[in-house]
Design an enzyme around this catalytic site. Structure first.
Site, PDB file in Angstrom:
ATOM      1  N   TRP A   1      26.556  52.333  46.355  1.00 49.19           N
ATOM      2  CA  TRP A   1      27.293  52.008  45.125  1.00 49.19           C
ATOM      3  C   TRP A   1      26.260  51.719  44.029  1.00 49.19           C
ATOM      4  O   TRP A   1      25.339  50.925  44.238  1.00 49.19           O
ATOM      5  CB  TRP A   1      28.187  50.790  45.382  1.00 49.19           C
TER       6      TRP A   1
ATOM      7  N   ASP B   1      28.900  44.361  52.727  1.00 46.02           N
ATOM      8  CA  ASP B   1      29.748  44.514  51.546  1.00 46.02           C
ATOM      9  C   ASP B   1      31.064  45.107  52.041  1.00 46.02           C
ATOM     10  O   ASP B   1      31.107  46.248  52.504  1.00 46.02           O
ATOM     11  CB  ASP B   1      29.071  45.445  50.535  1.00 46.02           C
TER      12      ASP B   1
ATOM     13  N   LYS C   1      40.734  46.549  45.883  1.00 44.60           N
ATOM     14  CA  LYS C   1      41.369  47.787  46.354  1.00 44.60           C
ATOM     15  C   LYS C   1      42.492  47.494  47.344  1.00 44.60           C
ATOM     16  O   LYS C   1      43.590  48.027  47.215  1.00 44.60           O
ATOM     17  CB  LYS C   1      40.360  48.702  47.040  1.00 44.60           C
TER      18      LYS C   1
HETATM   19  N1  KET Z   1      31.186  47.121  46.650  1.00 43.02           N
HETATM   20  C1  KET Z   1      31.439  48.442  46.702  1.00 43.02           C
HETATM   21  C2  KET Z   1      30.866  49.241  47.800  1.00 43.02           C
HETATM   22  C3  KET Z   1      32.254  49.019  45.709  1.00 43.02           C
HETATM   23  O1  KET Z   1      32.505  50.313  45.802  1.00 43.02           O
HETATM   24  C4  KET Z   1      32.764  48.236  44.663  1.00 43.02           C
HETATM   25  C5  KET Z   1      33.563  48.849  43.594  1.00 43.02           C
HETATM   26  C6  KET Z   1      32.475  46.860  44.682  1.00 43.02           C
HETATM   27  C7  KET Z   1      31.676  46.342  45.682  1.00 43.02           C
HETATM   28  C8  KET Z   1      32.966  45.905  43.634  1.00 43.02           C
HETATM   29  O2  KET Z   1      34.291  45.833  43.461  1.00 43.02           O
HETATM   30  P1  KET Z   1      34.979  44.585  42.746  1.00 43.02           P
HETATM   31  O3  KET Z   1      35.904  45.166  41.773  1.00 43.02           O
HETATM   32  O4  KET Z   1      33.889  43.740  42.106  1.00 43.02           O
HETATM   33  O5  KET Z   1      35.630  43.846  43.839  1.00 43.02           O
HETATM   34  N2  KET Z   1      33.574  50.094  43.364  1.00 43.02           N
HETATM   35  C9  KET Z   1      34.378  50.858  42.410  1.00 43.02           C
HETATM   36  C10 KET Z   1      34.565  50.236  41.078  1.00 43.02           C
HETATM   37  C11 KET Z   1      33.301  49.858  40.369  1.00 43.02           C
HETATM   38  O6  KET Z   1      32.345  50.625  40.308  1.00 43.02           O
HETATM   39  O7  KET Z   1      33.289  48.731  39.815  1.00 43.02           O
HETATM   40  C12 KET Z   1      33.794  52.278  42.323  1.00 43.02           C
HETATM   41  O8  KET Z   1      32.768  52.582  42.940  1.00 43.02           O
HETATM   42  O9  KET Z   1      34.414  53.115  41.630  1.00 43.02           O
END
Ligand code: KET
Length: 451
Positions: free
Chosen positions: A180, A261, A297
């Site tokens: 990510w 994560d 998600k």
């Molecule tokens: N870890 C991973 C692996 C991840 O894909 C995301 C979000 C997060 C943590 C953080 O999510 P949060 O909203 O802080 O709980 N990924 C998607 C959104 C982004 O980039 O913020 C994405 O990859 O599209």
């Protein structure tokens, strides 16, 4: 350069380190504070901004895709950039069970908007630890887990990273290549130094298991290792349970510290327990680990920013002291977390009926994504699109790592108004039966015209 602020008696070595860091950060600008304020004053009196020379920052590689999508007037545009679930009609989804929980909260006059404790909502923390570690986890029963509510997955990673930078003897964190896009930034700013381990093999479009084991095998003892608990982003490639076990054995034998994560629990397989098996395997051996959880998600609570950091320790007294130090990380960062999202989660997790309703809705989201994989793969087969596209079916979670290159992605955006990240990742959760044919046309055109 600002002189170092004298520290009060009794300050720890960490306080000293932070003070030195602060003075270094100050000195990285070219002017001392006196000069800065006189320039700012004269700039204001001239009507010129003190920030006149500031550089335009680039958009975020993931969230910037949505910015570009929003600007496009085309009626056929599709946003497959950010990992956010959409219905078959292409609309964002608020789960029924979330609406139900919110209604209960609103109707309860005893609910107030007081500050939460620094560590967040106690019920939420307990239930979150149970969700990821398992209801019968020995670590929970033995009170060896310190859990704090954080600002979704990102905030949990950031708090965990900063805690490690302050209190752990190893400051290097190994993250998968690729990962990510925010991981390296979050951990660098938390004060850790980031290195990569091999993870994905473009030749097989699968796990580079041999490279992974070799790289972790040569990491310095005690190093931190970031692991995606399930549904690896962006590749959609996870180790098998047997491979997880080999990774675990290697890491434990070298004293490497696992930092999981978990942003997609329930989204990979549709089962909350199956998607937590990697984490639980590392808890079962009695060793220590970090786990960052996100409800963005799996409960669709993206904008509520609700998540948790759990640190599994070897003993209850250690967990207690760890928690006390986590509070010192959080208090000056944002003081305490928001109440609404955590209350929704706690309401759902503690009620058997609502919990069951949630698992059904979660499974429906996971199943819709899996059916999109099948539809896209069929559509490419029907078109006779050159290449092997079996990875669309094999990969797991929200994303397909298509293998399309940057030029092909740019072509698809320009000619077909399909928005995706430049590394060729598409969010399967943003697709629907209606948009699959359009995407298949675009991929077909891209691979046949842009070599
Ligand atoms: N870890 C991973 C692996 C991840 O894909 C995301 C979000 C997060 C943590 C953080 O999510 P949060 O909203 O802080 O709980 N990924 C998607 C959104 C982004 O980039 O913020 C994405 O990859 O599209």
């Amino acid at each position: 350069m600002r002189p170092q602020v004298p520290l009060p008696p009794g300050s720890s070595s960490t306080d000293r380190r932070l003070s030195v860091l602060a003075s270094h950060l100050d000195s990285s600008s070219s002017m001392d504070s006196q000069n800065q304020s006189s320039v700012a004053l004269s700039a204001t009196s001239n009507g010129v901004s003190a920030f006149a020379n500031i550089a335009q920052a680039p958009e975020d590689p993931i969230l910037g895709v949505t910015v570009a999508y929003n600007k496009d007037p085309s009626p056929i545009k599709v946003n497959l950039g950010v990992g956010a679930y959409r219905t078959e009609e292409g609309k964002p989804l608020v789960l029924n069970v979330v609406r139900r929980a919110e209604q209960l909260l609103i109707n309860d006059p005893s609910r107030v908007k007081e500050y939460l404790p620094i560590t967040g909502l106690a019920d939420f923390n307990k239930l979150s630890a149970k969700l990821i570690l398992g209801a019968d986890s020995p670590a929970i029963q033995e009170n060896r887990v310190a859990t704090v509510q954080c600002l979704s997955g990102t905030g949990s990673l950031r708090v965990g990273g900063e805690f490690l930078a302050r209190h752990y003897h190893q400051r290097t964190i190994y993250i998968p290549q690729p990962t990510w896009g925010n991981h390296p930034k979050v951990f660098t700013l938390a004060g850790l130094s980031v290195k990569y381990y091999r993870y994905y093999d473009p030749a097989t479009r699968g796990l580079h298991f041999h490279g992974l084991m070799e790289d972790l095998g040569s990491a310095p003892s005690g190093a931190i290792v970031l692991l995606h608990a399930c549904a690896h982003n962006p590749t959609g490639v996870d180790p098998t349970l047997d491979q997880w076990n080999q990774i675990r054995q290697l890491m434990r034998s070298k004293g490497l510290l696992p930092f999981f994560d978990s942003a997609y629990q329930g989204f990979a397989s549709g089962s909350l327990d199956a998607d937590a098996e990697s984490v639980r395997m590392f808890v079962a051996d009695g060793g220590e680990l970090f786990a960052a959880q996100s409800y963005a998600k799996n409960m669709g609570l993206y904008g509520e920013r609700v998540g948790a950091l759990s640190i599994v320790c070897k003993a209850a007294d250690v967990a207690k002291r760890v928690e006390s130090q986590l509070k010192l990380v959080i208090r000056p960062m944002y003081s305490n977390p928001p109440i609404h999202g955590a209350s929704i989660v706690a309401t759902i997790l503690k009620d058997r009926d609502m919990y069951n309703e949630w698992t059904i809705e979660l499974k429906a989201m996971a199943d819709r994504i899996i059916s999109m994989r099948k539809e896209l793969s069929d559509a490419l087969r029907v078109r006779g699109t050159p290449g092997d596209w079996s990875h669309i079916i094999k990969q797991i979670g929200m994303f397909t790592f298509t293998g399309l290159n940057q030029e092909q992605v740019a072509f698809m955006t320009k000619e077909y108004h399909i928005y995706m990240t430049s590394d060729g990742r598409i969010s399967m959760a943003g697709l629907s039966s209606r948009t699959v044919p359009h995407l298949a046309d675009a991929i077909h055109a891209a691979v046949t015209t842009v070599v």
